[in-house]
Design a protein around this motif. Sequence first.
Motif, PDB file in Angstrom:
ATOM      1  N   TYR A   1      37.848  39.632  42.012  1.00 45.31           N
ATOM      2  CA  TYR A   1      38.030  38.340  41.344  1.00 45.31           C
ATOM      3  C   TYR A   1      38.146  37.257  42.406  1.00 45.31           C
ATOM      4  CZ  TYR A   1      39.481  40.780  37.006  1.00 45.31           C
ATOM      5  OH  TYR A   1      39.548  41.564  35.887  1.00 45.31           O
TER       6      TYR A   1
ATOM      7  N   VAL B   1      36.842  31.275  37.437  1.00 43.86           N
ATOM      8  CA  VAL B   1      37.031  32.659  37.855  1.00 43.86           C
ATOM      9  C   VAL B   1      35.656  33.308  37.997  1.00 43.86           C
ATOM     10  CG1 VAL B   1      37.419  33.413  35.455  1.00 43.86           C
ATOM     11  CG2 VAL B   1      38.079  34.885  37.345  1.00 43.86           C
TER      12      VAL B   1
ATOM     13  N   ILE C   1      33.768  36.779  38.755  1.00 42.30           N
ATOM     14  CA  ILE C   1      34.056  38.208  38.635  1.00 42.30           C
ATOM     15  C   ILE C   1      32.852  39.003  39.136  1.00 42.30           C
ATOM     16  CG2 ILE C   1      34.598  40.077  37.023  1.00 42.30           C
ATOM     17  CD1 ILE C   1      35.754  37.858  35.164  1.00 42.30           C
TER      18      ILE C   1
ATOM     19  N   VAL D   1      40.080  37.739  32.059  1.00 46.27           N
ATOM     20  CA  VAL D   1      40.306  38.854  32.968  1.00 46.27           C
ATOM     21  C   VAL D   1      40.107  40.157  32.202  1.00 46.27           C
ATOM     22  CG1 VAL D   1      42.776  38.875  32.453  1.00 46.27           C
ATOM     23  CG2 VAL D   1      41.997  39.739  34.653  1.00 46.27           C
TER      24      VAL D   1
ATOM     25  N   TRP E   1      41.209  40.528  45.266  1.00 41.02           N
ATOM     26  CA  TRP E   1      41.327  39.167  44.736  1.00 41.02           C
ATOM     27  C   TRP E   1      41.267  38.141  45.859  1.00 41.02           C
ATOM     28  CZ3 TRP E   1      42.891  38.198  39.432  1.00 41.02           C
ATOM     29  CH2 TRP E   1      43.138  39.363  38.688  1.00 41.02           C
TER      30      TRP E   1
END
Length: 463
Positions: free
Chosen positions: A54, A71, A73, A173, A183
């Motif tokens: 992430y 975000v 991913i 998420v 992360w």
Amino acid sequence: MKRTIATLAAATLAAGALTLPAHADRFEPAPGAPGLNDPLFPDLGNGGYDVRHYDVSFDFTPVTYDFAATVTIKATAVQDLSSFNLDTDGHLIDEVTVDGRPAAWALSPGRTGQELTVTPAEPLRNHRPFTAEVRLHGNGKAPRGGLTGWRFGPDGGFAAAVQASRADTFFPVNDHPSDKATWTFHMKVPEGYVATANGELTAKDGDVWRFEEREPMASELLGLAVVKGTYLYGTGPHALPLRHVVPQGQEEKYGPIAAETAGQIEWAEARFGRFPFSTYGVHIYPGYTDALENQTLSLFGTGWFTRPTYSNTMIHELIHQWFGDSVTPATWQDAWLNEGPAVYYAAVWAEEKGGEKLADKMRTVYGKLDAVRAKDGPPGRPKGLGGYNIYDGGALVLYALQKEIGERDFDRVMRRWVQRNKDGNASTEDFIAHAVKTTHRPGLDAFLRGWLYGETNPPLEIS
């Protein structure tokens, strides 16, 4: 020499005699599951893909609590995917892309929040890496479908306390402990405030703070915060970098407390081996009332430190860095593997410091646990989270195990457990198998099953 199926297939193919089935390269995209059928939270998490990393950009405005976030991913499909889901709650979604191309998306109600369903411009093949990016904005105090992970202080800031399923109140998420990932955080904060996040602070460019959590982390251990605080630094065993965050202007009050961490880590390392992460610290925040084991940066409310036994709580959260953070439960029904060791070793610490004797504490637990088993389930099959059966009951399981196999074998079981499963997930069944394999003791499988799954406590002599 033994020939494997793969070797035989290669030899046959080389001879020109292998006929591949017509469906060998079949592409059959289907939606990923909107939940992972966790025994306690079946709708948490999502199927069809595995998150590897992430990258979160988070721009927060104190006092108003407005935020904007992106975000990114990086994941790998584990089936042919026509669409996939993310867990989210209470955000306004601005844009979604997959591999740089606009993707269709839709929000629908979930049991604890919302489901964000993403449909890529083209379906994704099994085993294929892909990148999804979600841009969103919202307000920390906006209504959520379930409980919130935001905790607000008198400074106009916030700290994240998301266990067990509230990381999705910050951004979309895959919110289940079984899908751990690395992360990166980019936290943008105004002058007068500091940012925190899991992992190491690797850069500060103007008002943007960059943190890297290079060890895999479950989303429930998220440790974001924007506060009026002061960073304090120290060094732990083996030159482990320590960084703590305490309320601004209260450095003299909380600095000595934070400094106790180095000795606490040394105490724990004597039992489990090296600290499992590249940094550690405590965040003490007046906007929080509990204590939580956010990975690499445990969160404490200021109220804990009015008690003379505050170090017991610090040890509890520190032990979680091994049990729960580094070795994370496969499902939420395995949560005793987190809480049992934390309660047990905090009790060991307390006795060493002149507090209640471990045997006396376990005698009390033994007397209460039968009624709790009947109401809330045994330690290894709880009906929910946060119960006495998981915390004190889990500690009693370990106490009984130590009495059964002796201190030396017990220490080997616990140390090897965290070393063999570092950075991974493990279940109650895994622990039973591990204890049996480590000790080679006949009957230990049945012994542990009785304690973990039985409707009543097995016999136990406590002295």
